[in-house]
Design a protein around this motif. Structure first.
Motif, mmCIF file in Angstrom:
data_model
loop_
_atom_site.group_PDB
_atom_site.id
_atom_site.type_symbol
_atom_site.label_atom_id
_atom_site.label_comp_id
_atom_site.label_asym_id
_atom_site.label_seq_id
_atom_site.Cartn_x
_atom_site.Cartn_y
_atom_site.Cartn_z
ATOM 1 N N THR A 132 4.663 74.411 56.191
ATOM 2 C CA THR A 132 3.505 75.264 56.469
ATOM 3 C C THR A 132 3.331 76.270 55.338
ATOM 4 O OG1 THR A 132 3.879 75.084 58.858
ATOM 5 C CG2 THR A 132 2.453 76.877 58.107
ATOM 6 N N VAL A 133 2.114 76.376 54.829
ATOM 7 C CA VAL A 133 1.781 77.400 53.839
ATOM 8 C C VAL A 133 0.740 78.316 54.456
ATOM 9 C CG1 VAL A 133 0.918 77.899 51.532
ATOM 10 C CG2 VAL A 133 2.266 75.828 51.931
ATOM 11 N N VAL A 134 1.051 79.605 54.515
ATOM 12 C CA VAL A 134 0.132 80.597 55.099
ATOM 13 C C VAL A 134 -0.483 81.408 53.960
ATOM 14 C CG1 VAL A 134 -0.068 82.567 56.659
ATOM 15 C CG2 VAL A 134 1.504 80.695 57.206
ATOM 16 N N PHE A 135 -1.805 81.400 53.876
ATOM 17 C CA PHE A 135 -2.503 82.085 52.778
ATOM 18 C C PHE A 135 -2.969 83.491 53.153
ATOM 19 C CE2 PHE A 135 -2.995 77.548 51.870
ATOM 20 C CZ PHE A 135 -2.544 77.504 50.558
ATOM 21 N N SER A 136 -3.209 83.729 54.430
ATOM 22 C CA SER A 136 -3.635 85.067 54.877
ATOM 23 C C SER A 136 -2.975 85.375 56.216
ATOM 24 C CB SER A 136 -5.159 85.126 55.005
ATOM 25 O OG SER A 136 -5.618 84.144 55.914
ATOM 26 N N PRO A 137 -2.784 86.661 56.547
ATOM 27 C CA PRO A 137 -2.087 87.028 57.787
ATOM 28 C C PRO A 137 -2.732 86.404 59.027
ATOM 29 C CG PRO A 137 -2.383 88.940 56.383
ATOM 30 C CD PRO A 137 -3.199 87.842 55.770
ATOM 31 N N MET A 138 -1.887 85.955 59.968
ATOM 32 C CA MET A 138 -2.362 85.341 61.214
ATOM 33 C C MET A 138 -1.732 86.048 62.407
ATOM 34 S SD MET A 138 -1.891 81.316 60.159
ATOM 35 C CE MET A 138 -2.035 80.819 61.877
ATOM 36 N N VAL A 139 -2.533 86.311 63.438
ATOM 37 C CA VAL A 139 -2.020 86.924 64.660
ATOM 38 C C VAL A 139 -1.460 85.825 65.555
ATOM 39 C CG1 VAL A 139 -2.552 88.338 66.681
ATOM 40 C CG2 VAL A 139 -3.717 88.789 64.508
ATOM 41 N N LEU A 140 -0.217 85.984 65.998
ATOM 42 C CA LEU A 140 0.437 84.989 66.838
ATOM 43 C C LEU A 140 0.366 85.384 68.314
ATOM 44 C CD1 LEU A 140 3.524 84.248 64.567
ATOM 45 C CD2 LEU A 140 1.298 83.117 64.600
#
Length: 406
Positions: free
Chosen positions: A183-191
């Motif tokens: 998994t590559v995350v490019f911008s912050p994500m709310v879980l």
């Protein structure tokens, strides 16, 4: 146009409405704060009650076995009671580690590990338990394999999640899927539980089932300590809170998706480990058999000294770090190495060792601790220091001391 008087009245009315709105906002904020505080106190009360229950049972067993040692002269019976006490004490230590992991303060021995190898071995271990009843699929799909972590904790995390899914699947048509993806995350994500997944490269571990799912009223409570929907004999309520704490101690993130009667999917995001220079531990050139032992707890200090003496060492012991430092400044040439408790008043074990280094640049020590701050733990292990976590056994101590001869 409004008259000047009417304009003044209108401005006052607007200000009053703004003030009322601000007051309402503040009151709402205070109510939300009070609600969160109440929920927090309820969770703490639940945790305290669970800890008290478990520890009191274990202490009862320790006291009972110690009492029986006093009442018998049979060597075989004394050995049996002593072995029980050691076993129960180790269970108590495991409970403490679970609580620290829940509190996100577990000092784990994080090092580069092959996640695929850990998951392969863990799956093989639990496969016989679950595959005979349900359809189970396992696939390590990620190309990345290395994370910075603790093998035992990752294994425990996986077992908890897999058995949690097993309990959620009730029929012969049950399915459980376990695996990984890159998994590559490019911008912050709310879980799911309010965490923010930071940008970066991760190995995502997933465990999902088509079981009963998690109801809305329970969903936000699943990581609370001692919270469980299972029968008391089927679960302690620490499983998922330990999972959460383990994820935090590995600088990871956790997301949950669930629908009632449709199943649940847990996703663990663990950072991919980037290779860094490994610091090699230097050997000790022993010219003496004398060990300096420093621990502020006198009862613990005495038994630690006896263990070291039984291993064949001469021991000089101190329960005050400043006294130890004074002795070391005068006799450091005759000391082979030191055994130092990390958490002490006035001066920590780390600070004491730094002062010893000022006196003798080639000072050697390994550390013992009941609890270490994560930052101190990581800094010392990066330097190549050995850290032994209390409570340790005679075998643990012997094994770790042997390493400094290698």
């Amino acid at each position: 146009m409004l008259s000047e008087e009417m304009q003044v009245v209108a401005r006052e009315e607007i200000l009053r409405m703004a003030s009322d709105s601000e007051e309402m906002y503040k009151m709402q904020e205070m109510r939300e704060l009070a609600k969160r505080q109440s929920e927090k106190m309820a969770a703490l009360g639940q945790l305290a009650g669970g800890i008290a229950h478990d520890f009191n049972n274990q202490l009862m067993s320790i006291i009972g076995n110690a009492t029986m040692i006093q009442k018998t002269d049979d060597p075989a019976k004394i050995k049996e009671y002593a072995e029980r006490i050691i076993h129960i004490s180790q269970n108590s230590a495991n409970l403490t580690r679970k609580i620290l992991m829940f509190a996100k303060k577990e000092s784990s021995t994080n090092k580069p590990i092959n996640l695929k190898k850990v998951m392969d071995e863990t799956y093989r271990m639990v496969e016989s338990i679950i595959s005979s009843e349900f359809e189970v699929q396992y696939n390590y799909g990620a190309e990345n394999k290395i994370i910075l972590g603790d093998e035992a904790q990752i294994e425990n995390l996986l077992v908890n999640l897999i058995l949690n899914s097993k309990d959620a699947v009730e029929s012969q048509f049950g399915k459980i899927r376990v695996g990984t993806v890159d998994t590559v995350v490019f911008s912050p994500m709310v879980l799911s539980h309010g965490e923010i997944l930071k940008p970066g490269k991760y190995i995502t571990i997933y465990v999902e089932d088509n079981g009963v799912g998690i109801s809305e009223d329970v969903f936000m409570k699943i990581f609370e300590p001692y919270f469980t929907t299972k029968e008391k004999t089927n679960g302690t309520g620490l499983g998922l809170s330990v999972v959460f704490g383990t994820v935090k101690s590995h600088s990871g993130f956790l997301d949950v998706k669930s629908n009632v009667n449709s199943g649940t999917r847990f996703e663990i995001f663990l950072p991919v480990h980037s290779k860094k220079q490994i610091i090699k531990r230097s050997k000790i050139d022993f010219r003496s058999n004398l060990i300096m032992l420093v621990d502020d707890e006198e009862n613990v200090l005495d038994i630690e000294a006896e263990l070291l003496e039984d291993l064949g060492y001469d021991v000089v012991k101190f329960n005050k770090p400043l006294d130890a430092l004074d002795y070391y400044s005068q006799h450091y040439r005759s000391i082979a190495f030191s055994v130092i408790d990390l958490c002490m008043p006035v001066m920590t074990g780390k600070q004491l060792f730094e002062e010893m280094k000022q006196i003798n640049k080639v000072s050697k020590a390994f550390f013992i601790t009941g609890y270490a701050k994560q930052a101190d733990y990581e800094e010392l292990t990066k330097r190549g220091s050995i850290i032994i976590e209390k409570p340790f056994t005679y075998e643990d101590l012997s094994t770790q001391i042997a390493k400094i001869y290698m």
